[in-house]
Design a protein around this motif. Structure first.
Motif, PDB file in Angstrom:
ATOM      1  N   LEU A  16       0.840  -1.212   0.000  1.00 23.21           N
ATOM      2  CA  LEU A  16       0.000   0.000   0.000  1.00 23.21           C
ATOM      3  C   LEU A  16       0.867   1.251   0.000  1.00 23.21           C
ATOM      4  CD1 LEU A  16      -2.570  -0.956   2.813  1.00 23.21           C
ATOM      5  CD2 LEU A  16      -2.764  -1.361   0.333  1.00 23.21           C
ATOM      6  N   THR A  17       0.404   2.267  -0.670  1.00 27.03           N
ATOM      7  CA  THR A  17       1.069   3.568  -0.618  1.00 27.03           C
ATOM      8  C   THR A  17       0.020   4.613  -0.297  1.00 27.03           C
ATOM      9  OG1 THR A  17       2.470   2.806  -2.439  1.00 27.03           O
ATOM     10  CG2 THR A  17       2.577   5.146  -1.898  1.00 27.03           C
ATOM     11  N   LEU A  18       0.258   5.393   0.755  1.00 26.64           N
ATOM     12  CA  LEU A  18      -0.667   6.485   1.073  1.00 26.64           C
ATOM     13  C   LEU A  18      -0.665   7.470  -0.089  1.00 26.64           C
ATOM     14  CD1 LEU A  18       0.305   7.039   4.812  1.00 26.64           C
ATOM     15  CD2 LEU A  18      -1.937   6.264   3.968  1.00 26.64           C
ATOM     16  N   LEU A  19      -1.825   7.968  -0.481  1.00 27.54           N
ATOM     17  CA  LEU A  19      -1.874   8.944  -1.564  1.00 27.54           C
ATOM     18  C   LEU A  19      -1.096  10.189  -1.149  1.00 27.54           C
ATOM     19  CD1 LEU A  19      -5.447   8.997  -3.154  1.00 27.54           C
ATOM     20  CD2 LEU A  19      -3.496   7.514  -3.609  1.00 27.54           C
ATOM     21  N   PRO A  20      -0.239  10.696  -2.030  1.00 25.91           N
ATOM     22  CA  PRO A  20       0.482  11.934  -1.701  1.00 25.91           C
ATOM     23  C   PRO A  20      -0.511  13.063  -1.451  1.00 25.91           C
ATOM     24  CG  PRO A  20       1.356  10.925  -3.722  1.00 25.91           C
ATOM     25  CD  PRO A  20       0.089  10.201  -3.380  1.00 25.91           C
ATOM     26  N   SER A  21      -0.093  14.037  -0.674  1.00 26.48           N
ATOM     27  CA  SER A  21      -1.034  15.105  -0.320  1.00 26.48           C
ATOM     28  C   SER A  21      -1.071  16.163  -1.412  1.00 26.48           C
ATOM     29  CB  SER A  21      -0.624  15.731   1.013  1.00 26.48           C
ATOM     30  OG  SER A  21       0.699  16.190   0.923  1.00 26.48           O
ATOM     31  N   VAL A  22      -1.669  15.779  -2.515  1.00 26.16           N
ATOM     32  CA  VAL A  22      -1.899  16.713  -3.620  1.00 26.16           C
ATOM     33  C   VAL A  22      -3.417  16.839  -3.723  1.00 26.16           C
ATOM     34  CG1 VAL A  22      -1.572  17.104  -6.088  1.00 26.16           C
ATOM     35  CG2 VAL A  22       0.160  15.833  -4.792  1.00 26.16           C
ATOM     36  N   GLU A  23      -3.906  18.074  -3.736  1.00 27.28           N
ATOM     37  CA  GLU A  23      -5.364  18.217  -3.721  1.00 27.28           C
ATOM     38  C   GLU A  23      -5.953  18.025  -5.103  1.00 27.28           C
ATOM     39  OE1 GLU A  23      -6.469  21.812  -1.768  1.00 27.28           O
ATOM     40  OE2 GLU A  23      -5.248  21.305  -0.021  1.00 27.28           O
ATOM     41  N   GLN A  43       5.899  17.798  -9.943  1.00 26.64           N
ATOM     42  CA  GLN A  43       5.853  18.601 -11.159  1.00 26.64           C
ATOM     43  C   GLN A  43       4.502  18.484 -11.871  1.00 26.64           C
ATOM     44  OE1 GLN A  43       8.407  17.452 -14.649  1.00 26.64           O
ATOM     45  NE2 GLN A  43       9.285  19.465 -14.310  1.00 26.64           N
ATOM     46  N   MET A  44       4.070  17.252 -12.014  1.00 25.56           N
ATOM     47  CA  MET A  44       2.845  16.999 -12.768  1.00 25.56           C
ATOM     48  C   MET A  44       1.625  17.487 -11.999  1.00 25.56           C
ATOM     49  SD  MET A  44       2.267  15.686 -15.721  1.00 25.56           S
ATOM     50  CE  MET A  44       1.129  14.718 -16.684  1.00 25.56           C
ATOM     51  N   GLY A  45       1.637  17.268 -10.678  1.00 24.25           N
ATOM     52  CA  GLY A  45       0.524  17.743  -9.847  1.00 24.25           C
ATOM     53  C   GLY A  45       0.345  19.252 -10.016  1.00 24.25           C
ATOM     54  N   GLN A  46       1.463  19.943 -10.058  1.00 27.60           N
ATOM     55  CA  GLN A  46       1.443  21.396 -10.246  1.00 27.60           C
ATOM     56  C   GLN A  46       0.836  21.758 -11.614  1.00 27.60           C
ATOM     57  OE1 GLN A  46       2.133  23.227  -7.678  1.00 27.60           O
ATOM     58  NE2 GLN A  46       1.526  25.034  -8.869  1.00 27.60           N
ATOM     59  N   TRP A  47       1.307  21.054 -12.645  1.00 27.10           N
ATOM     60  CA  TRP A  47       0.786  21.322 -13.996  1.00 27.10           C
ATOM     61  C   TRP A  47      -0.724  21.072 -14.072  1.00 27.10           C
ATOM     62  CZ3 TRP A  47       5.135  18.200 -16.968  1.00 27.10           C
ATOM     63  CH2 TRP A  47       6.304  18.964 -17.000  1.00 27.10           C
ATOM     64  N   VAL A  48      -1.153  20.021 -13.400  1.00 22.85           N
ATOM     65  CA  VAL A  48      -2.587  19.697 -13.438  1.00 22.85           C
ATOM     66  C   VAL A  48      -3.380  20.776 -12.699  1.00 22.85           C
ATOM     67  CG1 VAL A  48      -4.354  18.020 -12.764  1.00 22.85           C
ATOM     68  CG2 VAL A  48      -2.165  17.208 -13.679  1.00 22.85           C
ATOM     69  N   LYS A  49      -2.882  21.168 -11.532  1.00 28.17           N
ATOM     70  CA  LYS A  49      -3.585  22.207 -10.759  1.00 28.17           C
ATOM     71  C   LYS A  49      -3.669  23.518 -11.522  1.00 28.17           C
ATOM     72  CE  LYS A  49      -2.209  20.683  -6.244  1.00 28.17           C
ATOM     73  NZ  LYS A  49      -1.308  21.017  -5.150  1.00 28.17           N
ATOM     74  N   GLU A  50      -2.588  23.812 -12.259  1.00 33.84           N
ATOM     75  CA  GLU A  50      -2.566  25.063 -13.040  1.00 33.84           C
ATOM     76  C   GLU A  50      -3.353  24.945 -14.336  1.00 33.84           C
ATOM     77  OE1 GLU A  50       1.578  25.756 -13.620  1.00 33.84           O
ATOM     78  OE2 GLU A  50       1.943  26.289 -11.525  1.00 33.84           O
ATOM     79  N   GLY A  51      -3.850  23.762 -14.633  1.00 29.25           N
ATOM     80  CA  GLY A  51      -4.627  23.572 -15.848  1.00 29.25           C
ATOM     81  C   GLY A  51      -3.763  23.398 -17.094  1.00 29.25           C
ATOM     82  N   LYS A  52      -2.444  23.282 -16.916  1.00 29.03           N
ATOM     83  CA  LYS A  52      -1.556  23.112 -18.074  1.00 29.03           C
ATOM     84  C   LYS A  52      -1.674  21.713 -18.651  1.00 29.03           C
ATOM     85  CE  LYS A  52       1.978  26.487 -16.804  1.00 29.03           C
ATOM     86  NZ  LYS A  52       3.277  26.657 -16.128  1.00 29.03           N
ATOM     87  N   VAL A  53      -1.958  20.766 -17.769  1.00 26.24           N
ATOM     88  CA  VAL A  53      -2.222  19.391 -18.217  1.00 26.24           C
ATOM     89  C   VAL A  53      -3.582  18.994 -17.651  1.00 26.24           C
ATOM     90  CG1 VAL A  53      -1.489  16.985 -18.040  1.00 26.24           C
ATOM     91  CG2 VAL A  53       0.232  18.778 -18.339  1.00 26.24           C
ATOM     92  N   LYS A  54      -4.432  18.497 -18.537  1.00 22.98           N
ATOM     93  CA  LYS A  54      -5.769  18.087 -18.095  1.00 22.98           C
ATOM     94  C   LYS A  54      -5.835  16.578 -17.990  1.00 22.98           C
ATOM     95  CE  LYS A  54      -8.494  22.012 -19.621  1.00 22.98           C
ATOM     96  NZ  LYS A  54      -7.370  22.843 -20.140  1.00 22.98           N
ATOM     97  N   SER A  55      -6.618  16.130 -17.016  1.00 26.61           N
ATOM     98  CA  SER A  55      -6.823  14.694 -16.893  1.00 26.61           C
ATOM     99  C   SER A  55      -7.982  14.283 -17.786  1.00 26.61           C
ATOM    100  CB  SER A  55      -7.133  14.339 -15.440  1.00 26.61           C
ATOM    101  OG  SER A  55      -7.441  12.972 -15.365  1.00 26.61           O
ATOM    102  N   GLU A  56      -7.707  13.361 -18.678  1.00 24.35           N
ATOM    103  CA  GLU A  56      -8.760  12.852 -19.567  1.00 24.35           C
ATOM    104  C   GLU A  56      -9.148  11.468 -19.059  1.00 24.35           C
ATOM    105  OE1 GLU A  56      -9.830  14.729 -22.028  1.00 24.35           O
ATOM    106  OE2 GLU A  56      -8.219  16.207 -22.277  1.00 24.35           O
ATOM    107  N   GLU A  57     -10.427  11.237 -18.837  1.00 24.71           N
ATOM    108  CA  GLU A  57     -10.861   9.983 -18.225  1.00 24.71           C
ATOM    109  C   GLU A  57     -12.129   9.438 -18.873  1.00 24.71           C
ATOM    110  OE1 GLU A  57     -11.380  11.168 -14.152  1.00 24.71           O
ATOM    111  OE2 GLU A  57      -9.225  11.423 -13.822  1.00 24.71           O
TER     112      GLU A  57
END
Lengths: 331, 331
Positions: free
Chosen positions: A108-115, A288-302
């Protein structure tokens, strides 16, 4: 406490079908000292799982008949006798394909604290995201001046690759298999999208999209895509080989491209990689990626299927091109 | 002073034939200040020249119809108005396919002072030797514990690769196309030789020769050899791509191996290279290799045709498997 699980009923030959899967209910024992009970909330289906359904030489052992499948999942601790994982903890785990399970915490890995939404840890900031990031930066040594061609550009990995390369300054060309996916990839801001099912000559289409040639081909597909990339790629080009999904369900092996000589003529480097070899970079990546996602530079496609009972359908859908971005099952 | 020269009469389609070549006699002017007159004594024929006979994207421009061909040669200065190259100097040059020529010295290199036969500078301590050395040490990062598979093991490059790898401590398996060549390669001390024309299943033959798997495949051939290598190679294997001679004369492109997915599964690195990119290492190479040759650790294997008028036959012979070791023309 019962757990619903998807077992491997039989090994697929060619395209997987519902008959290869079986939904089974098992009873779980009580947890012991050091253990936790996890309720999965999200699970991932990934193309690599196809390889584990048959017996062949691979980097991971095959799934066993009449045993539960495995894969990435996100869950919540609902009972705990392990102080590292108190009740309410959110964990990523590799015990997907089941509603609940018991763990001693080792896997198990605790989820990193990225909102960010939990399921992002199975996609854009999880394994597929890390795969794209590693392939570009650690394998292909991406430069902002590169022109990058991405096959399966609308997929879990491909959509991340397109967005990372684009915001890094690269020119990006994506290939997809439907107009709907082309729209999605265009919306991510890439420079050109090719619907390979609608062009007579993929090489010609790629040449038109990249008259200056390509420098990096992010290989997810194999076959005609590789052939076109080898034609259009510039000298000293790099080809990180993430997968060749075209081959995964081929019972009769398909011949490779007829222009492999270009590897020599153009002094290309073609390098296979798997993300497991690069987990040491996960911390750096997620920040790095969490930051990009929060800033909207990278979007999560699901693309989300609801319910464990639909997990097999979601998995089969991967090979029918049914996913846009990361294919997920909400449990 | 007249010069005999071989011109390109027509571009080959498929296997080159005598009709593609024409022997022409031209008159040379007197040499000017700064120039020298060279009499070639040895010239090289190499598979890469086939690529220059047609018009296609490549790292070097194509030969022109009705113009003299080019290639590596060794010559002696017989008239000089250039103090860097006094009469009697031995020089390597790229003006093969002719008996004599005039140069301002820019394209000449004095033979290093290694006491070895002149023609070795076209073979074991020349371009083919450097190619093998670079492919093993600079591209494949050879380790003494590696098992190395070499296709075209009796060729100019292959024979050097076998011997370098063997004396470096590696286990070496060579593939050749005749029993006579197999004998030659065996005599070089390799661990196993496969006559690929005599085995039903090259993959199986390679597996038997290397039950522990191979770590490096030195690619000279392409096609079935690459397919077998991809099957038997170990994870993280390296494939320096020196050439794919099987494809050079193919008018109809031949499909590639059907198992390229192994590049991903086994995390392989396949890297094309050309020796021109590594000339900076020539000094280091010639010192090391010259020593090995003098000590008898590496032997020069040569096939010699006599007379410029037989150069086309020697060249065509490369694709008919007529050479053992380096194919040379003594002028």
């Amino acid at each position: 406490m019962n757990s619903q699980q998807i077992h491997l009923a039989s090994r697929p030959s060619g395209m997987p079908t519902q008959e290869n899967f079986k939904l089974v209910e098992v009873e779980l024992p009580s947890i012991q000292e050091g253990e936790v009970l996890i309720k999965n909330t999200w699970m991932s289906v990934d193309p690599y799982m196809r390889g584990r359904m048959v017996i062949r030489e691979s980097y991971i052992p095959p799934f066993q008949i009449d045993e539960v499948l495995e894969g990435g999942a996100i869950g919540e601790v609902i009972e705990s006798k392990n102080e590292n994982f108190p009740v309410g903890s959110k964990v990523s785990n590799i015990s997907g394909w089941r509603t609940t399970f018991i763990s001693d915490g080792a896997d198990l890995t605790l989820l990193p604290s990225v909102e960010l939404p939990d399921q992002h840890f199975l996609g854009v900031i999880g394994m597929p995201g890390l795969t794209g990031w590693v392939g570009l930066f650690k394998v292909a040594q991406l430069k902002p001046t590169d022109t990058v061609f991405v096959s399966a550009a609308s997929g879990a990995v491909g959509s991340v690759v397109c967005q990372i390369a684009k915001q890094y300054g690269c020119k990006v060309i994506g290939s997809v298999g439907s107009d709907e996916k082309a729209e999605m990839v265009k919306a991510m801001g890439v420079d050109a999208v090719i619907n390979y099912k609608k062009v007579d000559d993929l090489t010609q289409a790629l040449r038109e999209a990249a008259p200056e040639g390509i420098d990096v081909y992010f290989e997810n597909v194999g076959g005609a895509h590789l052939e076109a990339a080898l034609e259009v790629i510039n000298p000293y080009g790099r080809i990180p080989v993430c997968g060749m999904i075209a081959d995964y369900n081929a019972d009769v092996p398909q011949p490779g491209p007829s222009n492999l000589l270009q590897i020599n003529t153009k002094k290309l480097t073609m390098q296979g990689f798997i993300v497991m070899d690069y987990w040491e970079h996960y911390g750096e990546f997620v920040e790095q990626m969490g930051q990009w996602v929060k800033e909207g530079k990278v979007k999560s496609e699901e693309t989300v299927y609801e319910g464990l009972e639909n997990a097999a359908e979601a998995f089969i859908g991967l090979f029918e091109g049914k996913n846009k971005g990361k294919m997920l099952v909400k449990i």
